[in-house]
Structure formats: structure tokens, C-alpha cells
Design an enzyme around this catalytic site. Sequence first.
Site, PDB file in Angstrom:
ATOM      1  N   ASN A   1     -35.677  24.857  10.200  1.00  0.00           N
ATOM      2  CA  ASN A   1     -34.572  24.883  11.164  1.00  0.00           C
ATOM      3  C   ASN A   1     -33.709  23.624  11.086  1.00  0.00           C
ATOM      4  OD1 ASN A   1     -35.710  27.270  11.858  1.00  0.00           O
ATOM      5  ND2 ASN A   1     -36.524  26.602  13.827  1.00  0.00           N
TER       6      ASN A   1
ATOM      7  N   THR B   1      16.876  31.656  13.743  1.00  0.00           N
ATOM      8  CA  THR B   1      15.982  32.060  14.831  1.00  0.00           C
ATOM      9  C   THR B   1      16.078  33.581  14.842  1.00  0.00           C
ATOM     10  OG1 THR B   1      17.724  31.963  16.497  1.00  0.00           O
ATOM     11  CG2 THR B   1      16.433  29.954  16.204  1.00  0.00           C
ATOM     12  N   HIS B   2      14.991  34.242  15.130  1.00  0.00           N
ATOM     13  CA  HIS B   2      14.936  35.723  15.072  1.00  0.00           C
ATOM     14  C   HIS B   2      15.310  36.247  13.684  1.00  0.00           C
ATOM     15  CE1 HIS B   2      15.055  35.471  19.550  1.00  0.00           C
ATOM     16  NE2 HIS B   2      15.919  34.511  19.291  1.00  0.00           N
TER      17      HIS B   2
ATOM     18  N   GLN C   1     -28.586  32.883  10.307  1.00  0.00           N
ATOM     19  CA  GLN C   1     -28.529  32.974   8.849  1.00  0.00           C
ATOM     20  C   GLN C   1     -27.232  33.667   8.395  1.00  0.00           C
ATOM     21  OE1 GLN C   1     -32.151  33.534   6.386  1.00  0.00           O
ATOM     22  NE2 GLN C   1     -31.353  35.579   6.010  1.00  0.00           N
TER      23      GLN C   1
ATOM     24  N   LYS D   1      11.734  43.915 -12.781  1.00  0.00           N
ATOM     25  CA  LYS D   1      11.033  43.341 -11.636  1.00  0.00           C
ATOM     26  C   LYS D   1      10.357  42.006 -11.933  1.00  0.00           C
ATOM     27  CE  LYS D   1      10.219  44.856  -8.055  1.00  0.00           C
ATOM     28  NZ  LYS D   1       9.658  45.920  -7.264  1.00  0.00           N
TER      29      LYS D   1
ATOM     30  N   LYS E   1     -23.602  31.673   6.822  1.00  0.00           N
ATOM     31  CA  LYS E   1     -23.212  31.061   5.549  1.00  0.00           C
ATOM     32  C   LYS E   1     -22.178  31.835   4.741  1.00  0.00           C
ATOM     33  CE  LYS E   1     -27.729  29.248   5.514  1.00  0.00           C
ATOM     34  NZ  LYS E   1     -27.800  29.955   6.793  1.00  0.00           N
TER      35      LYS E   1
ATOM     36  N   ASN F   1       7.866  40.140  -9.344  1.00  0.00           N
ATOM     37  CA  ASN F   1       7.304  40.251  -7.996  1.00  0.00           C
ATOM     38  C   ASN F   1       6.589  38.965  -7.568  1.00  0.00           C
ATOM     39  OD1 ASN F   1       8.131  42.956  -7.752  1.00  0.00           O
ATOM     40  ND2 ASN F   1       6.327  43.656  -8.872  1.00  0.00           N
TER      41      ASN F   1
ATOM     42  N   TYR G   1     -33.015  28.036  17.679  1.00  0.00           N
ATOM     43  CA  TYR G   1     -32.712  28.774  16.452  1.00  0.00           C
ATOM     44  C   TYR G   1     -33.065  30.252  16.596  1.00  0.00           C
ATOM     45  CZ  TYR G   1     -32.730  30.356  11.629  1.00  0.00           C
ATOM     46  OH  TYR G   1     -32.466  31.054  10.482  1.00  0.00           O
TER      47      TYR G   1
ATOM     48  N   SER H   1     -32.118  35.255   2.118  1.00  0.00           N
ATOM     49  CA  SER H   1     -30.775  34.677   2.052  1.00  0.00           C
ATOM     50  C   SER H   1     -30.534  33.988   0.711  1.00  0.00           C
ATOM     51  CB  SER H   1     -30.567  33.671   3.196  1.00  0.00           C
ATOM     52  OG  SER H   1     -31.603  32.713   3.203  1.00  0.00           O
TER      53      SER H   1
HETATM   54  N1  ARG Z   1     -32.614  30.928   5.705  1.00  0.00           N
HETATM   55  C1  ARG Z   1     -32.644  30.457   7.049  1.00  0.00           C
HETATM   56  C2  ARG Z   1     -31.210  30.331   7.591  1.00  0.00           C
HETATM   57  O1  ARG Z   1     -30.328  30.337   6.841  1.00  0.00           O
HETATM   58  C3  ARG Z   1     -33.323  29.129   7.125  1.00  0.00           C
HETATM   59  C4  ARG Z   1     -33.952  28.804   8.426  1.00  0.00           C
HETATM   60  C5  ARG Z   1     -35.101  29.700   8.658  1.00  0.00           C
HETATM   61  N2  ARG Z   1     -35.876  29.310   9.762  1.00  0.00           N
HETATM   62  C6  ARG Z   1     -36.805  30.113  10.256  1.00  0.00           C
HETATM   63  N3  ARG Z   1     -37.485  29.676  11.218  1.00  0.00           N
HETATM   64  N4  ARG Z   1     -36.967  31.332   9.808  1.00  0.00           N
HETATM   65  O2  ARG Z   1     -30.988  30.262   8.771  1.00  0.00           O
END
Ligand code: ARG
Length: 466
Positions: free
Chosen positions: A118, A163-164, A330, A291, A333, A293, A325, A31
Amino acid sequence: MTQSDKPAANTMWGGRFASGPDAIMTAINASIGFDQRLYAQDIAGSRAHAAMLAATGIITDSDAKAIREGLLTVLSEIERGKFTFRTDLEDIHLNIESRLTEIVGDAGKRVHTARSRNDQVAVDFRLWVRDQCDAAISSLTALMQAFLAQAEAGADWVMPGFTHLQVAQPVTWGHHMLAYVEMLGRDRSRFADARKRMNECPLGAAALAGTGFPIDRHMTAAALGFDRPTANSLDSVSDRDFALEFLSASAICATHLSRFAEELVIWSTAQFRFVKLSDKWTTGSSIMPQKKNPDAAELLRAKIGRILGATVALFTVMKGLPLTYSKDMQEDKEQVFDAADTLMLSLAAMTGMVSDMTAQKDTLKTAAASGFSTATDLADWLVRALGLPFREAHHITGRLVALAEAKGCDLPDLTLAEMQSAHPDITQEVYSVLGVENSVRSRQSYGGTAPDQVRAQIARWKAALA
Ligand code: ARG
């Protein structure tokens, strides 16, 4: 495969592994490509954790000092673009910890005592989303101020209310602008509510069950600006409802932006001409020289698609996940990053466009009188002046509208004799309620469109935003 062909086991958790992951496993698992955006939060969290570990006697003061200073070195390396992010180290947490250990030696290996990735990612992400709530609140305040300035300039300018998308009754420009101030004010309070609810610190939940070390979760919570530590370690590492709330508030807000964007697109056409958009927020055509726009408005009309998409994506990731978890999480994000970036850009663009647009007062007024917009005022007059039941007054007015339409004129253009053909008791006085200015002035009910009411609401909002 011989022993030497095998990829090396992970240096951070690979003790029980004979070989490292497949290259494709590394690609799907890592990640770091996106969670490097959490570097400042990760470092703040680790610094607070190290200070707490020393205060509780879990590590020595000198180790904590080395960790805390080493983390500042890492921070500066990242900010100066001198940090090498490594995909084999998966994520921002392991990248920073690994570099910390390179810099400070064995002390760095102690930072992860009484902690797990976690709870680490849970605290990092909360801190990041909390900052975005603050950013949304201040951007919304700026946009509300732009709408308020428009409202103040044209508190008594008349325009058609729809309205409408059919002309309904005359309203004031200020009143229409204030409608958005109300919507955005609710958006602001949604971000403030979400922020308040998410402001509990999950750090110290460790992997899921808490820890046997004598940690002080109140200390880390306070150091990171949280109101208190979270009260259940399982919940702490497994929920992302704070992100869902942020996304939901963002989607509602983007819906509001989209609606005004659509009004701007309509209002800036040659058919409406209600507003002139500034050159700063429009573009030309490569073939049609005339134009101009409304591209920014069109993009703002569309941006809700991305934000709502992110919202639906994260709900879909989270639904049905067993506690606690799971790596599925992951996937939270990128959705939130994209939605937040999109929202902040949208709010800034809308603020610019609203500040720079010019309402066309005369066009608005002419349009306000079209489409029999004062028919309700006529019906109300029949009730007040002649004592007719409203339903009957409605019917008589409808006949006069049909007559005007057949003649191709507006209601005030009908002669008194024509008025009296619908009801013999109608007098000259009726013409006084058919003007749009009188119409809006009469709408004095609280929250109504009368300029006095609009000015009162402007004053209330100015005080609230000051
Ligand atoms: N990169 C992971 C996430 O965004 C971090 C947590 C990972 N925890 C694990 N037990 N693999 O969720």
C-alpha cells in the site's frame, strides 16, 4: 476438484490459502499488464528502503547490499527486455520482489520488512506522476517559446479580433499569440503547484497504521527527492489527490490546446486563409487532389476528450471510498498513463505546428478592416472630439454602420456629407481613426493590443522563460 487440480496458492501471500485464485480472478486482479510502467520507480523506492533498513539496524548491511545490487540486476533485465512479467504475481511490486529473491536468495525476502504494497504503490505512483509534472512543465515551456517567436515576428501585424466569431475590433497578431502564452503559463504553474504539493513521501506508512520497526522516514524521503515524509499514515496510503490534480491540470491544458487547434482549423480554410499550415502537419485526401487537411489540429481539438475522460474516471473511482486503501484504487493507473501520454504527444504536436505555421500578413490586414471593425474607434472619437456621451456616440455610429451596410461599403468609404447626416459636427479628422493601424496603435492600456504593449509583454515573457 481433486487437490492436484486446484491452482497453486500465491507464493508471495498465499500462506493461509489452500488453493490459488480462479483464472478469471487472476485476470481481473492482476495489474502487471499496465503497472510494469512503474518498474524504475519501484526499484528506486525499494533501494532507498533497503538502505534505510540497514542504517537503522533493522536488516544487516550485507543483506541491504545484496538487495540493492540485486535490484540493479532486475532493473537491467527489465531494460534489456530480459525480464518475464508474470500475471500470477499480480503486480510490479511482487514481480520485482520475487525475481530479486531468485537472484539474491534469502536477503530478498527481507526487503518487505516494515513496508506494505500500500505504501509501496503510493510512493511509486507519486514518483511517476512527479516526473510527468516535470515533463509537462518543460514541454509547455517549449510551446510557449514557439508562440513567443510567432508573437515577435508579427507584433504589429493587424488582424480581426473576434467575439461570437464575429469581427469585433482590430487586434495584433502578436497580441493573439501572447494570449496563448498567458494560458500556457498558467498551465505550467498549475503543474508546478501540483508537483510541490505532491512532493511528500508516503513510504513507511506501511499497510495503513505505520510500523513498530524503528524506521527513518526522513531518510527515505530525502533519498527519493521528496521534501518531507507524509504526516499521516492513513492518508498516505488512501489518497490519490496528487493524480487528480495532475489530471485536472492536464484537462485544463488540453482545453487550451483544443481552442487554438480550433482556431487553426478555421484559419486554414479557403474562406479565412489567415495561416498556412506546413506539409508536416497536414494530410491529403485520397480522392480530392486539391485537399490539405489540418488533421493534427483536428486531433488536438479532440484529445481533450480522452484526458477529461480519464479525469472523470478517476474522480468516479475515488469518490465515496472509505479509508484507507481499497483495491478500487488500482484503477488509477491506466487513466493517468493514458492522459499523460496523450498530453505529452499533444504538446509536442502543437509545438511543431505553431513553429511551422505561416501567418498570412496581407490577408490578416484585409480581414482586419472588414466587418466595420473600427466602429468603436469612431464612437470613441465622437466622445473625444465632440464631447458626446458614449451612449449617444454609440447610437450615431450604429446609424453610420447601417448606412455603410446598405451601401455595401466599409466605414472609411462613407463621404463626409454622409458622416454629417448622422451628426453635423463630424469633421474630416474622423477618417484618421478609421484605419486599422491607428486603431491598434491607440489601444495603449496595459495588456492592450497596441504593438508597444505587445512588445513589452514579449520582453517580459522572454525574461521569464530564459
Ligand atoms: N497493484 C496494487 C495497486 O495498484 C498494489 C497495492 C496492492 N495492495 C494490496 N493490499 N492488495 O493498487
